[in-house]
Design a protein around this motif. Structure first.
Motif, short mmCIF file in Angstrom:
data_model
loop_
_atom_site.label_atom_id
_atom_site.label_comp_id
_atom_site.label_asym_id
_atom_site.label_seq_id
_atom_site.Cartn_x
_atom_site.Cartn_y
_atom_site.Cartn_z
N ILE A 158 1.14 -0.95 0.06
CA ILE A 158 -0.49 0.16 0.43
C ILE A 158 1.29 1.75 0.14
N PRO B 209 -1.12 3.93 5.23
CA PRO B 209 -0.93 3.19 5.10
C PRO B 209 0.15 2.67 6.46
N ALA C 148 -6.70 0.13 1.46
CA ALA C 148 -6.09 0.64 -0.07
C ALA C 148 -6.86 1.33 -0.57
N SER D 86 -6.69 4.50 0.56
CA SER D 86 -5.40 5.40 0.25
C SER D 86 -5.93 5.52 -1.34
N THR E 79 -1.00 -1.38 -5.56
CA THR E 79 -2.07 -1.16 -4.58
C THR E 79 -3.65 -1.91 -5.07
#
Lengths: 483, 176
Positions: free
Chosen positions: A92, A240, A343, A346, A448
């Motif tokens: 990630i 992360p 993930a 993100s 990711t």
């Protein structure tokens, strides 16, 4: 001379060596991606050593440093979970850091050192090893939480975590000292033998020590009433790192708690179990109620992490029988679905980890259907819907609690997980059914995407075929290595 | 016995100096005196290694840091004490602790001292005795402390170094 079996120590050692090597290499060649690849290889090597130890587990308890460092089935199971979580967190981070100018060379070495501390904590056969592993793990995470230095929220997260963590460590150390005073030993097996022996007359100090140890580890696992730091720190830290904290730190702290519970905590007067019971019940209630009122998805996942600590706690009461097996399974499922959810987030959030409110993901299903599907799978699994990994995990921990006579707290768990469905499903409804014309820009990242795809597949697979992974960690009664 | 009494009086006098002297530097030097006296007490108990460590680490490194900080911050005598309310509480806690300690000493039975018992009690203080424990029973902990220090150094460097870089960029921007 003390016996030193390096193979037993090899998983943690390979992470420590890789951290040092990648620090040295990056001095000459400032390339964070190289460091990430070295870290991934190190995690794979550690996993290979762990697998080797796991295949040898039938030959009796493997230990090193005179029962201070164990490689028994629980330790190996938790090691697998930690290594999987570390690999997912590294993936990630891979593009995330570069896009935000956070790719300092020390990031991955610190993450590896933290993971090695977690492995040491899991394998600890005594209190000294436990506290050192905990400090190695925590010290690195304090720095990682404050990684984004231009953001006050991240600095606050690091500072808050550091100060409160130091405070909690002090409690833990005080408890260890008191337990040493009562039993004359740091080793779990020796402590367990001393506490359960007939002539044990220092029960008062042992109880006091248990409470202090419970406070110290309760903080790391984010159990009520020591959970207050969790939402702020999880929200402030870079995405992360939040994922890493909620997976690795939680797994290691729970593994330590399980070993302590199996060694002596559950043999203490029932008063200690009562305290634990109340803590767990309130953790589930507070975590889920807190989750209900959040609009930021990252903060919602932080409260979800608190709630899951409560569910995991239910298995503590069965720590001497099926509890650890259930916990390894639950943590595997939790790590995978949580890594997937973080993930996805993100990719959605902007440069400063903002723009993760419910409105910001409205209509995601139209613009990015695959991402929306994956996120829905993770949320369904976190909520505990059948056919997903989270459901089996919850069944296992509820069963463990009920079999040991803790029916009421299991019912509280079931009710709170029904309440939790509301906030887990809200993002799904918004993604699919809310009409909006906002354009969602996601930041594409190969690494990711791999995490999301693998996590989504494994979440479903574990939900459909839970048996084999559970069966692997059949451990019977052998939880504390006898001297 | 006479040497112990002399050392004990010096030690107590040094400790009283630490809390009663007004000048921070004087208080710190008084602490040096009491730490050195404690080192001599260790020597008289045949704990040579501990005595050496006491001088090097406490009287040496830590005291130098104390003095550095005091001199760098240029701490003056405080005019108004913000923690005045703490004073009575501190006296009460101190007195209670002292009473508790004395009561504990009076209550616990004194073991009959003989040469053999004394020998076993003071056996652990030499360099060999410490090394036997540190490099056998606690060798894992000893190594892990090294990893812990490495983690701390890497973490601290990465945080501080970056702050310096940011400051430099801002300076360059201001100059441009």
């Amino acid at each position: 001379m003390i016996d030193i079996n390096w193979v037993v120590f090899a998983p943690a050692l390979s992470l420590i060596i890789a951290a040092s090597v990648s620090l040295l290499i990056t001095v000459f060649k400032k390339n964070t991606k190289l460091s990430a690849i070295i870290s991934l290889i190190a995690v794979a090597v550690a996993a290979a050593f762990n697998l080797q130890l796991f295949l040898n587990r039938a030959e009796g308890v493997q230990s090193s440093f005179g029962l201070e460092y164990l490689a028994d089935t629980p330790a190996l199971g938790f090691n697998f979970v930690i290594l999987i979580a570390t690999a997912l967190a590294i993936l990630i981070s891979y593009d995330y850091l570069e896009k935000r100018n956070l790719d300092q060379i020390e990031y991955y070495p610190l993450m590896l050192l933290s993971a090695s501390g977690a492995l040491v904590m899991v394998a600890a056969g005594g209190m000294i090893t436990l506290i050192l592993g905990l400090e190695i793990m925590s010290l690195a995470v304090y720095v990682l939480a404050a990684w984004k230095q231009d953001s006050p929220a991240s600095e606050e997260a690091g500072m808050k975590y550091f100060l409160l963590g130091a405070f909690a460590s002090a409690f833990l150390i005080y408890g260890i000292a008191m337990l040493f005073g009562a039993t004359g030993s740091f080793n779990y097996a020796a402590i367990a033998a001393s506490v359960s022996s007939d002539g044990f007359d220092k029960i008062f100090y042992a109880v006091l020590a248990s409470i202090l140890i419970l406070v110290g580890l309760g903080f790391k696992t984010a159990m009520f009433p020591f959970h207050q730091w969790a939402p702020d720190v999880y929200t402030g830290a870079p995405m992360p790192v939040t994922a890493f904290m909620s997976m690795v730190v939680k797994t290691a702290a729970f593994a330590a708690l399980f070993r302590i519970a199996a060694s002596f905590l559950l043999d203490m007067p029932s008063f200690i179990s009562q305290i634990l019971l109340i803590m767990i019940a309130l953790t589930m209630i507070v975590g889920n109620m807190g989750g209900l009122v959040q609009t930021s998805l990252k903060r919602m996942l932080a409260f979800s992490a608190v709630a899951h600590a409560g569910y995991l706690g239910l298995a503590l009461f069965a720590a001497k029988t099926v509890g650890i097996q259930a916990a390894v399974w639950y943590l595997t499922a939790y790590v995978i679905m949580n890594a997937g959810a973080f993930a996805v987030l993100s990719l959605i959030v902007d440069e400063n980890d903002q723009a993760d409110s419910l409105d910001d993901i409205a209509g995601l299903a139209k613009t990015h259907p695959a991402l929306a599907t994956a996120f829905s799978i993770f949320l369904f699994s976190l909520a505990g819907f059948p056919l997903f990994a989270g459901f089996i995990g919850k069944i296992l921990v509820f069963q463990a609690a009920i079999e040991n006579g803790y029916v009421l707290v299991a019912i509280i768990g079931i009710i709170t997980s029904l309440v939790a469905v509301v906030y887990y499903l809200r993002p799904v409804i918004v993604m699919y059914f809310k009409n909006t014309d906002n354009k969602i820009t996601i930041q594409p990242s190969m690494a990711t995407t791999i995490v999301i795809a693998v996590a989504a597949i494994v979440t479903v697979l574990l939900g459909i075929l839970p048996g084999w992974w559970y069966g692997l960690f059949e451990m019977g009664q052998r939880i504390v290595a006898a001297g | 016995m006479l040497s112990f009494v002399i050392l004990a009086v010096l030690l107590i006098a040094g400790s009283i100096g630490v809390v009663s002297l007004k000048q921070p530097v004087h208080a710190a030097l008084s602490l040096v005196a009491s730490l050195m006296t404690l080192a001599i007490v260790y020597i008289s108990l045949e704990a040579h290694f501990l005595a050496g460590i006491q001088v090097i680490v406490y009287a040496g490194a830590i005291m130098v840091l104390f003095l550095f900080v005091i001199m760098l911050l240029n701490v003056q005598e405080q005019k108004e004490n913000k923690f005045a309310w703490m004073k009575p509480a501190a006296y009460i806690v101190g007195a209670l602790t002292a009473i508790g300690l004395v009561a504990n000493i009076l209550q616990s039975p004194t073991p009959a001292l003989n040469a053999e018992l004394i020998d076993t009690i003071i056996a652990g203080g030499t360099a060999e005795g410490v090394a036997q424990v540190l490099f056998n029973q606690f060798v894992l902990g000893f190594q892990l402390v090294g990893v812990l220090l490495l983690t701390g150094i890497v973490g601290a460097t990465s945080l501080v170094q970056r702050k310096a870089e940011i400051a430099k960029i801002e300076e360059d921007l201001a100059n441009a």
